[in-house]
Design a protein around this motif. Structure first.
Motif, PDB file in Angstrom:
ATOM      1  N   THR A   1      63.027  96.138  15.995  1.00 61.05           N
ATOM      2  CA  THR A   1      63.482  96.433  14.633  1.00 61.05           C
ATOM      3  C   THR A   1      63.021  95.381  13.629  1.00 61.05           C
ATOM      4  OG1 THR A   1      65.564  95.291  15.077  1.00 61.05           O
ATOM      5  CG2 THR A   1      65.519  97.675  15.438  1.00 61.05           C
ATOM      6  N   THR A   2      62.570  94.229  14.119  1.00 60.77           N
ATOM      7  CA  THR A   2      62.058  93.171  13.252  1.00 60.77           C
ATOM      8  C   THR A   2      60.618  92.863  13.659  1.00 60.77           C
ATOM      9  OG1 THR A   2      64.257  92.199  12.981  1.00 60.77           O
ATOM     10  CG2 THR A   2      62.370  90.796  12.475  1.00 60.77           C
ATOM     11  N   ILE A   3      59.710  92.927  12.701  1.00 59.27           N
ATOM     12  CA  ILE A   3      58.294  92.746  12.996  1.00 59.27           C
ATOM     13  C   ILE A   3      57.717  91.693  12.063  1.00 59.27           C
ATOM     14  CG2 ILE A   3      56.046  93.879  13.168  1.00 59.27           C
ATOM     15  CD1 ILE A   3      57.755  96.550  13.221  1.00 59.27           C
ATOM     16  N   GLN A   4      56.942  90.783  12.623  1.00 64.77           N
ATOM     17  CA  GLN A   4      56.203  89.826  11.808  1.00 64.77           C
ATOM     18  C   GLN A   4      54.728  90.046  12.068  1.00 64.77           C
ATOM     19  OE1 GLN A   4      57.643  85.824  11.983  1.00 64.77           O
ATOM     20  NE2 GLN A   4      56.097  85.026  10.594  1.00 64.77           N
ATOM     21  N   PHE A   5      53.990  90.314  11.003  1.00 64.71           N
ATOM     22  CA  PHE A   5      52.564  90.596  11.117  1.00 64.71           C
ATOM     23  C   PHE A   5      51.810  89.532  10.332  1.00 64.71           C
ATOM     24  CE2 PHE A   5      48.529  92.569  10.092  1.00 64.71           C
ATOM     25  CZ  PHE A   5      48.207  93.273  11.237  1.00 64.71           C
ATOM     26  N   SER A   6      51.013  88.750  11.023  1.00 66.96           N
ATOM     27  CA  SER A   6      50.281  87.649  10.390  1.00 66.96           C
ATOM     28  C   SER A   6      48.998  88.163   9.775  1.00 66.96           C
ATOM     29  CB  SER A   6      49.982  86.562  11.423  1.00 66.96           C
ATOM     30  OG  SER A   6      49.238  85.516  10.846  1.00 66.96           O
ATOM     31  N   LEU A   7      48.886  88.046   8.459  1.00 67.59           N
ATOM     32  CA  LEU A   7      47.705  88.563   7.780  1.00 67.59           C
ATOM     33  C   LEU A   7      46.472  87.706   8.000  1.00 67.59           C
ATOM     34  CD1 LEU A   7      49.098  89.795   4.346  1.00 67.59           C
ATOM     35  CD2 LEU A   7      48.400  91.150   6.312  1.00 67.59           C
ATOM     36  N   THR A   8      46.610  86.401   7.823  1.00 70.19           N
ATOM     37  CA  THR A   8      45.427  85.544   7.888  1.00 70.19           C
ATOM     38  C   THR A   8      45.827  84.121   8.229  1.00 70.19           C
ATOM     39  OG1 THR A   8      43.505  84.720   6.652  1.00 70.19           O
ATOM     40  CG2 THR A   8      45.543  85.022   5.411  1.00 70.19           C
ATOM     41  N   SER A   9      44.887  83.356   8.747  1.00 72.67           N
ATOM     42  CA  SER A   9      45.113  81.933   9.003  1.00 72.67           C
ATOM     43  C   SER A   9      44.501  81.075   7.904  1.00 72.67           C
ATOM     44  CB  SER A   9      44.501  81.546  10.354  1.00 72.67           C
ATOM     45  OG  SER A   9      43.104  81.792  10.338  1.00 72.67           O
ATOM     46  N   VAL A  10      43.862  81.693   6.926  1.00 69.20           N
ATOM     47  CA  VAL A  10      43.177  80.967   5.855  1.00 69.20           C
ATOM     48  C   VAL A  10      44.172  80.551   4.777  1.00 69.20           C
ATOM     49  CG1 VAL A  10      41.395  81.095   4.086  1.00 69.20           C
ATOM     50  CG2 VAL A  10      41.038  82.214   6.296  1.00 69.20           C
ATOM     51  N   CYS A  11      44.064  79.307   4.305  1.00 74.08           N
ATOM     52  CA  CYS A  11      44.957  78.814   3.261  1.00 74.08           C
ATOM     53  C   CYS A  11      44.168  77.940   2.290  1.00 74.08           C
ATOM     54  CB  CYS A  11      46.115  78.021   3.852  1.00 74.08           C
ATOM     55  SG  CYS A  11      47.379  77.583   2.629  1.00 74.08           S
ATOM     56  N   ASN A  12      44.579  77.964   1.029  1.00 74.04           N
ATOM     57  CA  ASN A  12      43.911  77.162   0.012  1.00 74.04           C
ATOM     58  C   ASN A  12      44.536  75.783  -0.157  1.00 74.04           C
ATOM     59  OD1 ASN A  12      46.210  78.528  -1.002  1.00 74.04           O
ATOM     60  ND2 ASN A  12      45.585  78.119  -3.096  1.00 74.04           N
ATOM     61  N   LEU A  13      45.639  75.506   0.564  1.00 75.79           N
ATOM     62  CA  LEU A  13      46.292  74.205   0.477  1.00 75.79           C
ATOM     63  C   LEU A  13      46.151  73.452   1.791  1.00 75.79           C
ATOM     64  CD1 LEU A  13      49.620  75.038  -1.423  1.00 75.79           C
ATOM     65  CD2 LEU A  13      47.341  74.573  -2.347  1.00 75.79           C
ATOM     66  N   ARG A  14      46.535  72.172   1.765  1.00 77.07           N
ATOM     67  CA  ARG A  14      46.569  71.348   2.968  1.00 77.07           C
ATOM     68  C   ARG A  14      47.878  70.567   2.954  1.00 77.07           C
ATOM     69  NH1 ARG A  14      43.629  74.473   4.294  1.00 77.07           N
ATOM     70  NH2 ARG A  14      41.522  74.337   5.127  1.00 77.07           N
ATOM     71  N   CYS A  15      48.952  71.230   3.366  1.00 71.50           N
ATOM     72  CA  CYS A  15      50.285  70.616   3.351  1.00 71.50           C
ATOM     73  C   CYS A  15      50.430  69.693   4.556  1.00 71.50           C
ATOM     74  CB  CYS A  15      51.364  71.692   3.359  1.00 71.50           C
ATOM     75  SG  CYS A  15      51.168  72.889   2.013  1.00 71.50           S
TER      76      CYS A  15
ATOM     77  N   SER B   1      57.892  91.235   8.059  1.00 72.40           N
ATOM     78  CA  SER B   1      57.396  90.051   7.375  1.00 72.40           C
ATOM     79  C   SER B   1      55.886  89.989   7.522  1.00 72.40           C
ATOM     80  CB  SER B   1      58.023  88.775   7.960  1.00 72.40           C
ATOM     81  OG  SER B   1      57.395  87.631   7.424  1.00 72.40           O
ATOM     82  N   LEU B   2      55.189  89.776   6.408  1.00 74.43           N
ATOM     83  CA  LEU B   2      53.729  89.662   6.420  1.00 74.43           C
ATOM     84  C   LEU B   2      53.304  88.201   6.325  1.00 74.43           C
ATOM     85  CD1 LEU B   2      52.859  92.676   4.095  1.00 74.43           C
ATOM     86  CD2 LEU B   2      52.831  92.596   6.603  1.00 74.43           C
ATOM     87  N   THR B   3      54.109  87.329   6.873  1.00 75.96           N
ATOM     88  CA  THR B   3      53.854  85.892   6.825  1.00 75.96           C
ATOM     89  C   THR B   3      53.255  85.418   8.139  1.00 75.96           C
ATOM     90  OG1 THR B   3      55.665  85.518   5.284  1.00 75.96           O
ATOM     91  CG2 THR B   3      54.924  83.621   6.559  1.00 75.96           C
ATOM     92  N   GLY B   4      52.256  84.570   8.057  1.00 75.15           N
ATOM     93  CA  GLY B   4      51.654  84.018   9.269  1.00 75.15           C
ATOM     94  C   GLY B   4      51.238  82.583   9.048  1.00 75.15           C
ATOM     95  N   GLY B   5      50.040  82.245   9.476  1.00 73.04           N
ATOM     96  CA  GLY B   5      49.599  80.863   9.388  1.00 73.04           C
ATOM     97  C   GLY B   5      48.834  80.522   8.137  1.00 73.04           C
ATOM     98  N   GLY B   6      48.642  81.500   7.231  1.00 74.84           N
ATOM     99  CA  GLY B   6      47.861  81.260   6.031  1.00 74.84           C
ATOM    100  C   GLY B   6      48.544  81.790   4.783  1.00 74.84           C
ATOM    101  N   GLU B   7      47.770  81.938   3.711  1.00 76.19           N
ATOM    102  CA  GLU B   7      48.287  82.412   2.428  1.00 76.19           C
ATOM    103  C   GLU B   7      47.984  83.902   2.272  1.00 76.19           C
ATOM    104  OE1 GLU B   7      49.636  83.508  -0.942  1.00 76.19           O
ATOM    105  OE2 GLU B   7      50.136  81.499  -0.195  1.00 76.19           O
TER     106      GLU B   7
END
Length: 355
Positions: A22-36, A78-84
């Protein structure tokens, strides 16, 4: 939670599930424009070819269509993963699909740097339920130390702009929530962040504690400052209650922080260490098609490119993990889990999801 735990231990077939997640997280991309500084992409052990380890990202949309049937019964995506997410060209194609499932609340996390009016209007058009915006300090100086390449003033203006557009369209969606990753550097700014959330007229604040991936950041682990954390969090609870700001704190139980009567407000939610429910109701889909139960520690259950969802959800690995947890065991892969793991606040070894 206790009822759920008893149910699992009392059911000999709890490892095989007839119902979908019932809960799904789908990672769109690992690419990010920041370096936190606290991001896993800045870890000491990260290989130089990290992005190539996630090869196949060009097939993200086709993989998403394979999980679309789950959305009819899912409650949260959730469409949150390792990138932006705003850097992924598939974002709005996917949101157009999710808009067909109004009972599934869709959300994602952004660093807040890539808004424009067209993107904001599309978020509203496609009925995005919640937008989580990462902001790790209410002060420009501290923020600059944490979120490299980001502009504090730009993000604040972007937040104000999305509120203006929501108002002009008379839309109550997406809900706007600040996500703050807390370490020693910004810990004492938490009460001030509550004030900023109130002043911006946002819908809430979620507090996460940083996992430490780099040896030079070891002293940033809040587990080294438990008394201070307790004092600061109590101030934060009290201010959130007084200003009527919704506050979610993840995780406080291992720090043994108690909430007194003054801060016992229904708007304050504290997620402690519950029984792990992920193997019974959740799936995490990586951008390369690999599937796990959660975003961090659980083993790879299968890959969408080669197996059906049904075969993965009730496959051998999935059933084995459910059997171990239902019996009160603690799988090796879960050692550094952000909910369960005993060492999650200290330096982390190479996590299992990198394989």
């Amino acid at each position: 939670m206790k009822k759920f735990w008893r149910l699992l231990r009392g059911s000999p077939k709890s490892e095989f599930l007839a119902s979908p997640p019932t809960t799904i997280q789908f990672s769109l991309t690992s690419v990010c424009n920041l370096r936190c500084i606290m991001c896993h992409q800045e870890a000491d052990w990260l290989p130089e070819n990290f992005l190539r380890l996630l090869e196949g990202e060009e097939n993200i949309f086709s993989r998403f269509l394979k999980i679309e049937p789950l959305l009819a019964q899912a409650t949260h995506l959730s469409l949150t993963g390792g990138g932006e997410p705003f850097l992924d060209p598939n974002l709005f194609k996917i949101l157009e699909v999710t808009s067909k499932y109004p009972n599934c609340n869709t959300s994602f996390n952004t660093n807040g740097t890539i808004f424009d009016e067209e993107k904001i209007r599309k978020l509203i058009q496609y009925n995005l339920a919640q937008l989580d915006i990462s902001l790790d300090s209410p002060n420009k100086g501290t923020f600059a130390q944490i979120r490299k390449r980001a502009n504090f003033d730009q993000i604040i203006e972007n937040i104000k702009r999305i509120k203006e557009i929501k108002s002009s369209l008379r839309s109550d969606k997406p809900k706007l929530v600040i996500n703050m990753v807390v370490m020693r550097k910004n810990l004492e700014e938490l009460p001030q962040m509550v004030g900023l959330v109130k002043n911006l007229g946002l819908d809430g604040l979620t507090v996460f504690y940083a996992q430490i991936y780099r040896k030079d950041l070891c002293q940033e682990s809040i587990s080294l400052y438990r008394d201070l954390v307790k004092d600061v969090m109590l101030q934060t609870y009290q201010k959130a209650s007084r200003l009527k700001v919704e506050l979610v704190e993840v995780i406080s139980e291992p720090l043994e922080i108690a909430v007194d009567d003054e801060a016992n407000d229904s708007r304050i939610k504290r997620i402690g260490r519950p029984p792990c429910r992920f193997p019974w109701d959740s799936l995490y889909v990586f951008s390369n098609g690999n599937i796990r139960f959660c975003c961090y520690s659980s083993p790879i259950l299968g890959n969408l490119d080669y197996q059906s969802l049904e075969a993965i959800w009730n496959g051998k690995k999935a059933q084995e993990l459910r059997r171990i947890l239902a019996g009160g065991g603690f799988p090796r892969e879960c050692h550094h889990c952000y909910l369960w793991g005993n060492d999650r606040f200290f330096i982390l070894d190479k996590p299992h999801w990198i394989s």
